[in-house]
Design a protein around this motif. Structure first.
Motif, PDB file in Angstrom:
ATOM      1  N   VAL A  26       1.609   1.712  -3.670  1.00  0.00           N
ATOM      2  CA  VAL A  26       0.577   2.105  -4.608  1.00  0.00           C
ATOM      3  C   VAL A  26       0.497   3.573  -4.441  1.00  0.00           C
ATOM      4  O   VAL A  26      -0.073   4.141  -5.223  1.00  0.00           O
ATOM      5  CB  VAL A  26      -1.068   1.666  -3.765  1.00  0.00           C
TER       6      VAL A  26
ATOM      7  N   MET B 242      -5.224  -3.704  -5.579  1.00  0.00           N
ATOM      8  CA  MET B 242      -4.936  -2.665  -5.925  1.00  0.00           C
ATOM      9  C   MET B 242      -4.738  -1.521  -7.765  1.00  0.00           C
ATOM     10  O   MET B 242      -4.413  -0.684  -7.502  1.00  0.00           O
ATOM     11  CB  MET B 242      -3.023  -2.813  -5.009  1.00  0.00           C
TER      12      MET B 242
ATOM     13  N   TYR C  65       0.942  -1.630  -0.525  1.00  0.00           N
ATOM     14  CA  TYR C  65      -0.072  -0.254   0.441  1.00  0.00           C
ATOM     15  C   TYR C  65       1.036   1.024  -0.110  1.00  0.00           C
ATOM     16  O   TYR C  65       0.631   2.436  -0.502  1.00  0.00           O
ATOM     17  CB  TYR C  65      -1.415  -0.113   1.275  1.00  0.00           C
TER      18      TYR C  65
ATOM     19  N   ALA D 259      -6.749   4.872  -4.640  1.00  0.00           N
ATOM     20  CA  ALA D 259      -6.502   4.708  -3.379  1.00  0.00           C
ATOM     21  C   ALA D 259      -5.960   4.612  -2.591  1.00  0.00           C
ATOM     22  O   ALA D 259      -5.516   4.733  -1.210  1.00  0.00           O
ATOM     23  CB  ALA D 259      -5.351   4.097  -4.650  1.00  0.00           C
TER      24      ALA D 259
END
Length: 346
Positions: free
Chosen positions: A67, A148, A64, A157
């Motif tokens: 991302v 994702m 994450y 996101a």
């Protein structure tokens, strides 16, 4: 604690998880599947199977974070591919060759199956065997990456609470429907939606939010929901290990586990991916061969462990690093040559 320090500690934590998984596979799991020649083989490392849970929590945090840094879904996909495939493809080839020349027929797959394994998509095809059993976790990781990527594609996101709560709700519904109906279709949906592991990734994502925004109640509530999910859909034992990992993450983010930044642990963290890829089936071949020569004491387990570490370092040093550096350079050159604005004008 600095960001650099914190990431080093989490990377070292991944190394510890890999070691735990190796010890589990060489003792408890090997004994359950094949049976050690020696009776009463050490069963102390049964807890190592929970190292996979820790991997998924770490992935939730680290992926994450990635991302949040990439420019697009395609940028994310390309960078993930560069990160994963060089070491993986080499590990598939090496494992296939070693296992094919052994007497352990249960571990062998056909050449065609090995080629499909090269794509990392083998678990998405019916009837295709894995070159190594540990590759099952890669399907789970890939599914998380796809989710994702979809968030990036639709510009969602950054909405971490909406994302995690929606995913959590969907996972609960999938689990409840499966328990109620328990059909082949519901089993497939649960399997390929990774509903059994979603809460682990969500915990990691919440820790990223805590690292970024501080200890807000809403983040801790989601983590608490994930633990309840673990109890209800898995087991109390499973949830206890999840709580342990949650506690460790809290200590890391608060700067209380600085010893994890030691050179030895960081080294294991650095080679954790290739050592995970090559340790199981190649290790089983070595254990089987040693026991056929009467080397049955637990001390000889150090041989496959040592060989796995050496192979992993070799892959990291001579395959993973050079390949990634070259591919990243090529990708950057092509991306800079065709910037987004230029592509829009074409």
């Amino acid at each position: 604690m600095s960001q650099k320090k914190r990431f080093t500690e989490i990377d070292a934590l991944r190394g510890l998880a890999a070691i735990a998984v190796i010890l589990f596979h060489y003792t408890t799991y090997y004994d359950n599947r094949f049976g050690h020649v020696k009776e009463g083989y050490i069963d102390f490392f049964w807890f190592g199977e929970y190292g996979v849970q820790l991997f998924f929590i770490i992935s939730g945090f680290v992926i994450y974070m990635s991302v949040m840094k990439v420019k697009s879904a395609s940028d994310f996909a390309i960078k993930r591919s560069i990160r994963l495939y060089p070491a993986y493809m080499f590990a598939v080839a090496l494992t296939f060759v070693v296992v094919s020349t052994s007497v352990m027929e249960d571990l062998k797959v056909g050449f065609g199956e090995a080629l499909i394994n090269m794509t990392m998509l083998q678990d998405f095809f019916t009837g295709v065997g894995r070159v190594d059993g540990v590759y099952w976790t890669l399907r789970v990781e890939l599914t998380f990456y796809v989710l994702m990527g979809i968030l990036l594609l639709f510009g969602k996101a950054k909405h971490i609470m909406g994302v995690t709560l929606s995913w959590f709700t969907a996972s609960v519904l999938i689990q409840v429907v499966h328990r109620t109906m328990d059909t082949e279709l519901t089993s497939i949906i649960r399997e390929y939606s990774i509903a059994s592991f979603s809460h682990m990734f969500i915990i990691g994502m919440m820790f990223y939010a805590i690292w970024q925004h501080g200890h807000r109640i809403k983040y801790h509530l989601v983590i608490g929901m994930a633990v309840i999910y673990d109890i209800f859909f898995h087991s109390i034992e499973n949830a206890l290990f999840t709580l342990l990992f949650i506690g460790v993450f809290h200590l890391i983010l608060n700067g209380n586990l600085k010893f994890l930044s030691s050179k030895v642990l960081v080294f294991f963290g650095t080679i954790s991916y290739p050592v995970y890829l090559v340790h199981q089936n190649i290790g089983y071949v070595m254990i089987n061969r040693m026991e056929s020569f009467g080397l049955v004491h637990e001390i000889y387990m150090l041989v496959p462990i040592g060989v796995s570490i050496l192979m992993a370092y070799g892959i990291y040093r001579y395959v993973e690093q050079p390949s990634q550096n070259a591919l990243y350079k090529l990708y950057k050159e092509r991306r800079d040559a065709y910037p987004k604005d230029a592509m829009l004008k074409r």
